[in-house]
Design an enzyme around this catalytic site. Structure first.
Site, mmCIF file in Angstrom:
data_model
loop_
_atom_site.group_PDB
_atom_site.id
_atom_site.type_symbol
_atom_site.label_atom_id
_atom_site.label_comp_id
_atom_site.label_asym_id
_atom_site.label_seq_id
_atom_site.Cartn_x
_atom_site.Cartn_y
_atom_site.Cartn_z
ATOM 1 N N PHE A 1 0.855 -1.181 0.000
ATOM 2 C CA PHE A 1 0.000 0.000 0.000
ATOM 3 C C PHE A 1 0.891 1.231 0.000
ATOM 4 C CE2 PHE A 1 -4.609 0.680 1.392
ATOM 5 C CZ PHE A 1 -5.109 -0.272 0.533
ATOM 6 N N GLN B 1 -8.311 14.362 4.027
ATOM 7 C CA GLN B 1 -7.631 13.614 2.984
ATOM 8 C C GLN B 1 -8.473 13.571 1.715
ATOM 9 O OE1 GLN B 1 -6.761 9.088 3.219
ATOM 10 N NE2 GLN B 1 -4.813 10.148 3.311
ATOM 11 N N HIS C 1 -8.699 11.506 -1.400
ATOM 12 C CA HIS C 1 -8.197 10.239 -1.933
ATOM 13 C C HIS C 1 -7.925 10.432 -3.422
ATOM 14 C CE1 HIS C 1 -7.766 6.032 -2.930
ATOM 15 N NE2 HIS C 1 -7.811 5.732 -1.650
ATOM 16 N N LEU D 1 -15.181 5.235 -4.091
ATOM 17 C CA LEU D 1 -13.758 5.016 -3.890
ATOM 18 C C LEU D 1 -13.242 3.872 -4.747
ATOM 19 C CD1 LEU D 1 -11.182 5.420 -2.099
ATOM 20 C CD2 LEU D 1 -12.153 3.717 -0.583
ATOM 21 N N GLU E 1 -6.686 2.097 -3.057
ATOM 22 C CA GLU E 1 -5.256 2.169 -3.289
ATOM 23 C C GLU E 1 -4.708 0.782 -3.615
ATOM 24 O OE1 GLU E 1 -3.465 4.982 -0.610
ATOM 25 O OE2 GLU E 1 -2.015 3.466 -0.018
ATOM 26 N N ARG F 1 -0.963 9.462 -0.035
ATOM 27 C CA ARG F 1 -2.146 9.922 -0.769
ATOM 28 C C ARG F 1 -2.123 11.416 -1.058
ATOM 29 N NH1 ARG F 1 -6.764 6.327 2.333
ATOM 30 N NH2 ARG F 1 -6.178 4.357 1.353
ATOM 31 N N HIS G 1 -12.235 12.298 1.317
ATOM 32 C CA HIS G 1 -12.300 10.900 1.728
ATOM 33 C C HIS G 1 -12.264 10.719 3.235
ATOM 34 C CE1 HIS G 1 -11.671 6.611 1.660
ATOM 35 N NE2 HIS G 1 -10.457 6.683 2.135
ATOM 36 N N ARG H 1 -3.287 10.637 6.500
ATOM 37 C CA ARG H 1 -3.380 9.242 6.915
ATOM 38 C C ARG H 1 -2.814 8.320 5.847
ATOM 39 N NH1 ARG H 1 -6.840 5.178 5.884
ATOM 40 N NH2 ARG H 1 -8.570 6.358 5.018
#
Lengths: 231, 585
Positions: free
Chosen positions: B118, B239, B241, B251, B254, B285, B352, B397
């Site tokens: 990730f 955030q 995304h 969404l 990732e 991100r 997000h 995050r």
């Protein structure tokens, strides 16, 4: 676009009715939920459930043109007008498109939908081979929307006693789990003329499942295990 | 007097955080009630896709200290290092515990839990890509939420489904004594009296026009906390995304890039190599979202309006896509009209996750600057999950850390509540005024008005989208605040045409908007004040990070927008501090 929507207001004392709506709306790329939300902007009193709006939470199951669907993933394009939206069949209606799911969840809880394993827990994960894990595919993805159970004629006849496809499939999800140790106990509970055996393989559940799952196959596997156990 | 129920503890919210805490309390044989405005498995945790991060080292060498380094760096050094150490250290145990509970993790050939790479993950403190995110296909949140709900069924937790918490009940000494909640079906208000109350109400990205969040993510706990006179922390950090489906907002995990996918612009160029030469598409991100925004700005976006880029994954083969990313394929076909086995998915940065929230410590206790210091626990009040700000995510995050946050701090809060309840065995009297205040707020919606809630909400969302996006500057933020003042005035004049009681969703949306609006304001005010760029907060007029002035947490309270600040906790529990340094990927 033309709609006919089931309306019921328990406070008014009036009987349920179908209300016609017309909406100036470009259906391209839009879903039934988009239309319901646009209608709600015109008429705040229209009540329905919704949450994720992407087909994973299971809130907005309704009956559209005679078929149980999730409103948020059902394209408007291609639906015959007027688009008839009703609450899920056979459950008590609280208001408009909102049904009382208590019975549905009672059946879900009845199958003990949790892993039972009485061994001491290992320090790390319990091992499970990819093949064993693959047995759970098509079972654990159920979102408990109720489309299948409320499309099942056996459930319509015996809603209190027949567990219905969703609950039965979750029952099998744990029977099929290599980590679960309660198969016998689970089968004992399911071996019942009503709980399980009211399933006659009508397959409406498979037809309507918005996640493409196959409860009839899961129920068939439970039956096969019962047969195997009997000999 | 309204109907009353008494419990040892009340938990508001039935997502991952609420259910994990509830389980801890129910297993301790305490009387615990979970209030959720939706049936628990409808909570937004269900939408989490890619996975939960823990240094299990199932695929490649790993340890929690590397995970901690990545999280501190990902947070752009705004994360509190004691909380981050606590989370990363406890991550493997938390994941094993979920597995023991029955969570159907995908598996490796050797039978261990499957892990995928990730964004922002590294070995050896910034070295090679690590493989750290544990997954159940691309429906890990679904698996986690259902598993926790199932364990709560086994533990006989008492659920109050479709109860909407209105406000905290607080006495003059500052003790939280429970909540007043609306039973949605009957339209009746109930008092839930409890010696400990935990807020697990999730995020609030519905302040934005385009968001990956569910409709229900309206920050109800944050509204309740503000109205109780308590502050919110770091609300400027949202955030975006990198990969949401344009317009719709859904969404695209990732995990698509973790499985080998990459972003391309209209010229077909894999542009991330220019922005993050080392980590490329698996940079943090905030970095990837800014890169996409710059590509679009430079006219290299795709489509008629050039307002998105493409995420290519077809080269890994249809079989792997169907096995590892079945949910993504479904979403992409349903909402973008594209089968990712054949063509790239259109994506654009989309609001997000809320890094900020209700200030809390690593026991989940809500902390506020009262009496003796900046972080004094509010007696009887806890907050966990996205609604809380521990702060483990700081200014940005990392993917896979939010599900982890839920279970690690859900458990920690549950444990602390058990102790707190033992030390505070007697209920304190509930002052009637505290209840009456809530009922007055509810009764306000019986008043007619000429503004419609849906229009006011849309206006707020448009303002936040236009004035508080990936890039910000002082003029943009200030005019956003000015416009929001008008929206607030419009809410005052709003009324409902539906004033029925039974399942009145119009009234519910009005009450939710009363929570969203102050959150929008907290965001704009906090963002205007922070004159630096850090993590997800990018100021065009202050493009550099400024540790001398801004290595500190923002605290926003309701009255007249006074901002307060508190220091970042740079000292971990046992290891050495990761000193702030330049952040590159």
């Amino acid at each position: 676009m033309r709609f006919q929507i089931y309306r019921y207001d328990p406070e008014s004392g009036a009987a349920p009715r179908m209300q016609s709506y017309t909406l100036d709306f470009d259906p391209r790329g839009r879903k039934v939920l988009d239309a319901l939300m646009a209608l709600k902007e015109l008429d705040e009193t229209l009540a329905f459930r919704r949450s994720c709006r992407e087909g994973v939470c299971g809130s907005d199951a309704v009956n559209v043109n005679g078929r149980n669907v999730l409103a948020c993933v059902t394209p408007l394009a291609g639906l015959r007008e007027p688009i008839v939206v009703r609450p899920l069949p056979r459950l008590p209606v609280i208001r408009d498109l909102i049904v009382d799911m208590a019975q549905f969840f009672q059946h879900y809880r009845a199958v003990k939908p949790y892993l039972i394993n009485l061994d001491p827990e290992p320090e790390n994960e319990r091992l499970q081979s990819p093949a064993e894990r693959a047995e759970l595919d098509g079972l654990w993805e159920c979102i408990l929307c109720g489309c299948c159970t409320t499309a099942c004629p056996s459930f319509w006849w015996n809603p209190e006693r027949f567990l219905g496809p969703a609950a039965l499939m979750q029952g099998y999800r744990f029977i099929a789990d290599s980590r679960d140790q309660a198969t016998d106990e689970r089968l004992d509970y399911l071996e019942d003329p009503y709980r399980l055996f009211r399933c006659h393989g009508i397959m409406n559940c498979v037809e309507v499942c918005p996640k493409g799952l196959n409860p009839t196959a899961a129920i068939g596997k439970i039956k096969a295990l019962l047969v195997k156990r009997a000999f | 007097m309204i109907p009353k129920r008494t419990f040892d503890a009340v938990i508001v919210g039935g997502g991952g955080a609420g259910l994990r805490s509830a389980l801890q309390l129910a297993q301790a044989d305490l009387k615990v009630a979970v209030l959720s405005k939706v049936f628990p498995t409808r909570s937004h945790t269900v939408s989490a896709q890619g996975g939960i991060t823990a240094a299990l080292a199932n695929v490649s060498e790993d340890n929690w200290h590397w995970h901690m380094y990545d999280t501190v760096k990902g947070s752009d050094y705004l994360g509190d290092q004691d909380a981050i150490e606590f989370m990363c250290r406890n991550a493997p145990a938390a994941v094993y515990e979920l597995e023991h509970m029955g969570l159907p993790f995908s598996r490796l050939d050797n039978g261990k839990i499957y892990q995928r790479p990730f964004g922002g993950q590294s070995k050896e403190y910034g070295g090679e890509q690590a493989v750290r995110t544990c997954a159940a296909a691309d429906r890990t949140g679904h698996a986690l939420l259902h598993t926790l709900y199932q364990r709560n069924i086994a533990a006989r937790t008492q659920f109050f489904d479709e109860f909407f918490a209105l406000d905290l009940v607080r006495d003059d000494e500052g003790y939280i004594l429970g909540v007043v909640a609306l039973e949605i079906e009957s339209g009746e208000a109930w008092l839930f009296e409890a010696r400990a109350t935990l807020l697990a109400t999730g995020g609030a990205a519905r302040i934005f026009r385009h968001s990956t969040n569910a409709h229900i993510n309206t920050g109800d706990g944050l509204g309740m906390v503000l109205r109780a006179g308590l502050p919110l922390e770091d609300m400027e950090f949202w955030q975006f995304h990198p990969t949401g489906i344009p317009e719709v907002g859904s969404l695209i995990t990732e995990g698509v890039r973790g499985e080998g996918g990459y972003l391309i612009n209209k010229e077909g160029e894999a542009f991330m190599t220019r922005y993050a030469p080392h980590a490329r598409d698996l940079a943090s991100r905030d970095v990837v979202s800014r890169a996409i925004a710059q590509e679009i700005q430079a006219g290299r976006g795709c489509g008629e309006h050039g307002d998105y880029v493409h995420l290519k994954i077809d080269h890994i083969g249809a079989d792997r896509i169907k096995e590892r990313l079945p949910g993504i394929r479904e979403l992409s076909m349903q909402f973008a009209g594209v089968d990712p086995c054949e063509a790239p998915i259109p994506v654009t940065p989309t609001a997000h996750y809320m890094m900020g929230g209700i200030p809390s410590n690593l026991h989940g206790q809500v902390v506020a600057p009262v009496r003796y210091g900046p972080e004094e626990p509010v007696p009887g009040l806890y907050a966990v999950g996205e609604c809380a700000c521990v702060s483990v995510h700081g200014a940005n995050r990392l993917g896979g850390n939010s599900l982890l946050d839920l279970v690690v701090f859900g458990r920690a809060a549950g444990l602390h509540m058990v102790e707190y309840l033992a030390e505070n065995p007697f209920p304190r009297p509930v002052p009637q005024e505290a209840v009456d205040r809530v009922l007055a707020r509810l009764a306000r919606w019986d008043r007619p008005g000429d503004e419609r809630v849906a229009q006011v909400r849309l206006e707020m969302q448009k303002i936040m989208q236009a004035h508080c996006g990936v890039y910000r500057n002082a003029a943009l933020l200030q005019s956003g605040i000015d416009k929001l003042n008008d929206v607030e005035a419009r809410l005052e004049r709003a009324g409902l045409t539906d004033r029925s009681r039974v399942f009145n969703t119009a009234r519910l949306e009005a009450l939710e908007l009363e929570n969203l609006l102050p959150i929008a304001r907290a965001t704009l005010v906090s963002a205007l004040a922070r004159q630096e760029s850090r993590g997800a907060h990018s100021r065009e007029d202050f493009p550099q990070r400024d540790d001398d002035h801004w290595l500190r947490h923002t605290l926003y309270s309701l009255r007249d927008d006074p901002l307060d600040y508190k220091p970042v906790r740079l000292k971990p529990l046992t290891v050495d501090t990761f000193q702030p340094k330049a952040r590159t990927y």
